[in-house]
Design a protein around this motif. Sequence first.
Motif, short mmCIF file in Angstrom:
data_model
loop_
_atom_site.label_atom_id
_atom_site.label_comp_id
_atom_site.label_asym_id
_atom_site.label_seq_id
_atom_site.Cartn_x
_atom_site.Cartn_y
_atom_site.Cartn_z
N LYS A 71 0.82 -1.21 0.00
CA LYS A 71 0.00 0.00 0.00
C LYS A 71 0.85 1.26 0.00
CE LYS A 71 -1.93 -1.34 3.79
NZ LYS A 71 -1.28 -2.64 3.94
N SER A 72 1.87 1.31 0.86
CA SER A 72 2.73 2.50 0.94
C SER A 72 3.48 2.70 -0.36
CB SER A 72 3.72 2.35 2.10
OG SER A 72 3.04 2.34 3.33
N THR A 73 3.98 1.64 -0.94
CA THR A 73 4.70 1.74 -2.22
C THR A 73 3.77 2.25 -3.31
OG1 THR A 73 6.16 -0.06 -1.55
CG2 THR A 73 6.04 0.43 -3.91
N LEU A 74 2.54 1.76 -3.33
CA LEU A 74 1.56 2.22 -4.32
C LEU A 74 1.27 3.70 -4.16
CD1 LEU A 74 -0.55 1.67 -6.55
CD2 LEU A 74 -2.16 1.13 -4.71
N VAL A 75 1.01 4.13 -2.92
CA VAL A 75 0.70 5.55 -2.69
C VAL A 75 1.89 6.42 -3.08
CG1 VAL A 75 0.20 7.26 -0.90
CG2 VAL A 75 -1.06 5.10 -0.93
N ASN A 76 3.09 6.04 -2.69
CA ASN A 76 4.28 6.81 -3.06
C ASN A 76 4.44 6.90 -4.58
OD1 ASN A 76 4.91 7.24 -0.38
ND2 ASN A 76 6.45 5.63 -0.29
N ALA A 81 6.21 10.92 -4.75
CA ALA A 81 7.06 11.39 -3.65
C ALA A 81 6.94 10.39 -2.50
CB ALA A 81 6.61 12.78 -3.17
N ASP A 82 7.93 10.40 -1.61
CA ASP A 82 7.92 9.51 -0.45
C ASP A 82 7.06 10.14 0.65
OD1 ASP A 82 9.53 7.62 -1.65
OD2 ASP A 82 11.38 8.50 -0.90
N VAL A 83 5.77 9.86 0.60
CA VAL A 83 4.84 10.41 1.60
C VAL A 83 4.46 9.37 2.65
CG1 VAL A 83 3.90 12.21 0.10
CG2 VAL A 83 2.88 9.93 0.08
N THR A 84 4.69 8.11 2.35
CA THR A 84 4.46 7.04 3.31
C THR A 84 5.77 6.27 3.47
OG1 THR A 84 3.73 5.50 1.61
CG2 THR A 84 2.03 6.80 2.70
#
Length: 137
Positions: A71-76, A81-84
């Motif tokens: 999930k974090s990789t998908l959102v980023n 940008a590295d937001v998670t």
Amino acid sequence: MSRSDGLLAALRELRRHLDRDLFPLAAGDAPAGRAAQRELAGQLDDYLIPRLTALDAPLLAVVGGSTGAGKSTLVNSVVGADVTEPGVLRPTTLAPTLVTSPADEVWFTAQHVLPGLPRVTGARGQPGTLRVVTASS
């Protein structure tokens, strides 16, 4: 009265009717009818009525899944940008992260979404907090 006001009034009236027992007899498919009644009431309470009450609210999309699903990789990747904080240890994300545009930050730092959680900005979220991150993309 605007179209949305008329729709909101109609949905509230429908919701009032759903508070009554529409299937008082244990006959036929009454249990399925009661389940559908509860589901409709939940949809009205959780989604339709709140959205019509605040039409100016920004759209909110939720990314959910099991730990380690990416999930974090998908959102980023979507944000660019590295937001998670993706990682190999589970669970990596200790607090929910809400990514918003700077224009909508005020809405999301208020208590509209997950009102029981204190807001944290700029730092790593701790359990029991909601981390709000802004991204221009």
